[in-house]
Design an enzyme around this catalytic site. Structure first.
Site, PDB file in Angstrom:
ATOM      1  CD  GLU A 142    -160.474 -36.419  11.955  1.00  0.00           C
ATOM      2  OE1 GLU A 142    -161.148 -36.288  11.036  1.00  0.00           O
ATOM      3  OE2 GLU A 142    -159.571 -37.191  11.854  1.00  0.00           O
ATOM      4  CG  HIS A 178    -147.336  -7.982   6.107  1.00  0.00           C
ATOM      5  ND1 HIS A 178    -147.235  -6.755   6.071  1.00  0.00           N
ATOM      6  CD2 HIS A 178    -146.242  -8.631   6.459  1.00  0.00           C
ATOM      7  CE1 HIS A 178    -145.856  -6.579   6.362  1.00  0.00           C
ATOM      8  NE2 HIS A 178    -145.392  -7.745   6.556  1.00  0.00           N
ATOM      9  CE  LYS A 200    -165.180 -41.393   6.947  1.00  0.00           C
ATOM     10  NZ  LYS A 200    -164.460 -42.396   7.460  1.00  0.00           N
TER      11      LYS A 200
HETATM   12  O1  PA5 Z   1    -157.644 -39.739  11.894  1.00  0.00           O
HETATM   13  C1  PA5 Z   1    -158.536 -40.354  11.238  1.00  0.00           C
HETATM   14  O2  PA5 Z   1    -158.812 -41.667  11.405  1.00  0.00           O
HETATM   15  C2  PA5 Z   1    -158.991 -39.914   9.829  1.00  0.00           C
HETATM   16  O3  PA5 Z   1    -158.813 -38.789   9.641  1.00  0.00           O
HETATM   17  C3  PA5 Z   1    -158.781 -40.864   8.658  1.00  0.00           C
HETATM   18  O4  PA5 Z   1    -157.064 -40.942   8.587  1.00  0.00           O
HETATM   19  C4  PA5 Z   1    -159.374 -40.533   7.524  1.00  0.00           C
HETATM   20  O5  PA5 Z   1    -160.826 -40.563   7.455  1.00  0.00           O
HETATM   21  C5  PA5 Z   1    -158.953 -41.383   6.480  1.00  0.00           C
HETATM   22  O6  PA5 Z   1    -159.246 -42.722   6.494  1.00  0.00           O
HETATM   23  P1  PA5 Z   1    -158.811 -43.999   5.897  1.00  0.00           P
HETATM   24  O7  PA5 Z   1    -157.348 -43.983   6.143  1.00  0.00           O
HETATM   25  O8  PA5 Z   1    -159.549 -45.186   6.422  1.00  0.00           O
HETATM   26  O9  PA5 Z   1    -159.026 -43.886   4.402  1.00  0.00           O
END
Ligand code: PA5
Length: 446
Positions: A278, A307, A421
């Site tokens: 990410e 394996h 989203k």
């Molecule tokens: O790294 C990030 O910002 C995302 O992976 C969030 O942690 C994830 O989308 C969850 O978001 P939130 O904590 O707002 O529910």
């Protein structure tokens, strides 16, 4: 302290095709600029994870100490950065640190998975911790509403004591719920992004609940942060590993495999997968140029995946950088009994420790990869404990931000997640997304 062996990331007599160490010198200027940028980001207070080792943790330890002792389980409701660190820490330490209380993490919207968790647990002995920085994530909010509804019906007198909310200090819908319902609450700091937040309340509360030594976690993180200040890059694992991954990416090695030789560390690889994917998978650089960069993180488990995956890693496309996680000392081990001393097929195993076999297999895999000219590294945990995990967390967080600087991208955002989203909001009928809903309907009816 964890140790990082990088010899097979650089050209050596066994791996002649790897990056020559002279290349490190060629990139010294870029490294220097990246370090300066990190310093200035820290001054601007946008890399809050660096400062987490100094935090006062008494709010957490006091809360856990005062918690009703009937609570034997904590269920974390969260996803992504609000879940993966909790899983990584608990699953790494639950056996080796002999943790007493259990942590479950519900980080999907799978009804069967939720049913499994809720039906397995005695709800009377379970506290739920809803973790979401934004307070809007559909996956987490749906779980929260289902669970709160159950708690309200089952425990009308004291359901508030059975739910904790971890969210932004002021913003978001859940912060208002905390005020109206009177739930206990913890904070996800503004200056720490979701996937960098495991050493905030996000990961510390469930860890302290389980019995993990959270001070030791932070001590390990502080130790690694200090190491990351080392000038000589060959003695600086986060920066060295970041630079070498960056250089391998430029050579087309677009896959980063993390392969723990330890089931306990398998979820650490999952945490790393999110952090690396990410943070670095980006379409645009900082000047808005389309660059489509990133390195696909993959997790594999030693010896199990020898394996399954190693055939591909040794003889398939040479497009991977592989990192082993090795454990030296195990608190739990077995000596393999020599119950067939007369049989050469198995008697060589008799009298050896299981951990000895495991680590011999890891070294054998490393050797096979070198013979096949595949770059690889080894992150060594002298043992699996909180301090070493804290150090490994800090190492990869620093490495990720540093690599982002080398790539000239923003490692802290995730614009590519937004489209999905928004489409979900539209499909589920959230107000204000009519235009998107019509677009998706047109797509479905094409
Ligand atoms: O790294 C990030 O910002 C995302 O992976 C969030 O942690 C994830 O989308 C969850 O978001 P939130 O904590 O707002 O529910």
């Amino acid at each position: 302290m964890i140790r990082f062996e990088h010899r097979n990331l650089l050209a050596n007599p066994y791996l002649k095709t790897a990056i020559p160490s002279s290349r490190l010198v060629d990139f010294a200027g870029m490294v220097k600029s990246a370090r300066e940028e990190i310093l200035s980001d820290r001054k601007a207070d946008i890399l809050g994870f660096y400062d987490l080792p100094e935090q006062d943790t008494t709010r957490i330890t006091d809360f856990v100490a005062a918690l009703d002792p009937k609570f034997e389980n904590m269920v974390v409701l969260g996803i992504g950065g609000s879940a993966l660190g909790n899983k990584a820490l608990y699953n790494a330490l639950k056996t080796e640190a002999r943790l007493k209380r259990k942590v479950y993490v519900y980080d999907n919207v799978d009804p069967v998975y939720l049913h499994e968790i809720l039906s397995e647990l005695d709800l009377g002995k379970t506290v739920f911790n809803v973790v979401t920085k934004s307070g809007t994530t559909a996956e987490t909010m749906s779980g929260y509403m289902i669970v709160l509804d159950i708690l309200k019906r089952k425990f009308p007198g004291d359901y508030q004591k059975r739910m904790i909310i971890t969210t932004d200090k002021e913003k978001g819908f859940l912060r208002q719920v905390v005020k109206t319902e009177g739930f206990a609450s913890f904070v996800v700091p503004d200056n720490v992004g979701g996937r960098f937040s495991v050493l905030t309340d996000v990961g510390l509360l469930s860890s302290a609940f389980a019995g993990i030594d959270i001070k030791a976690l932070l001590k390990g993180a502080a130790g690694m942060r200090e190491i990351s200040e080392t000038k000589d890059i060959t003695q600086n694992p986060p920066l060295l590993n970041g630079l070498l991954h960056f250089l391998y990416m430029r050579e087309g090695k677009n896959i980063s495999v993390m392969m723990p030789y330890s089931n306990s560390l398998y979820d650490f690889a999952d945490w790393y997968r999110q952090l690396w994917a990410e943070s670095l998978g980006k379409r645009y650089d900082l000047s808005g140029r389309e660059i489509y960069v990133g390195q696909t993180p993959v997790k594999a488990l030693g010896t199990t995946d020898q394996h399954s995956q190693i055939q591909l890693y040794t003889q398939g496309p040479n497009d991977k950088v592989i990192t082993f996680l090795t454990v030296e000392k195990w608190n739990h081990d077995y000596v393999i009994p020599n119950i067939h001393p007369e049989r050469g097929e198995v008697n060589y195993l008799g009298g050896k420790k299981l951990s000895q076999l495991l680590n011999a297999e890891r070294l054998a895999t490393e050797y096979a990869l070198c013979k096949a000219h595949r770059p690889n590294a080894n992150l060594i945990f002298p043992e699996i404990n909180a301090e070493n995990l804290g150090a490994a967390i800090m190492m990869y967080e620093i490495q990720t931000v540093f690599t982002g600087k080398l790539l000239n991208i923003n490692p802290l955002d995730q614009p590519g997640v937004e489209d999905g989203k928004i489409a979900t909001y539209a499909l589920m009928g959230k107000a204000g997304f009519d235009k998107e809903r019509k677009e998706i309907e047109a797509y479905q009816n094409q």
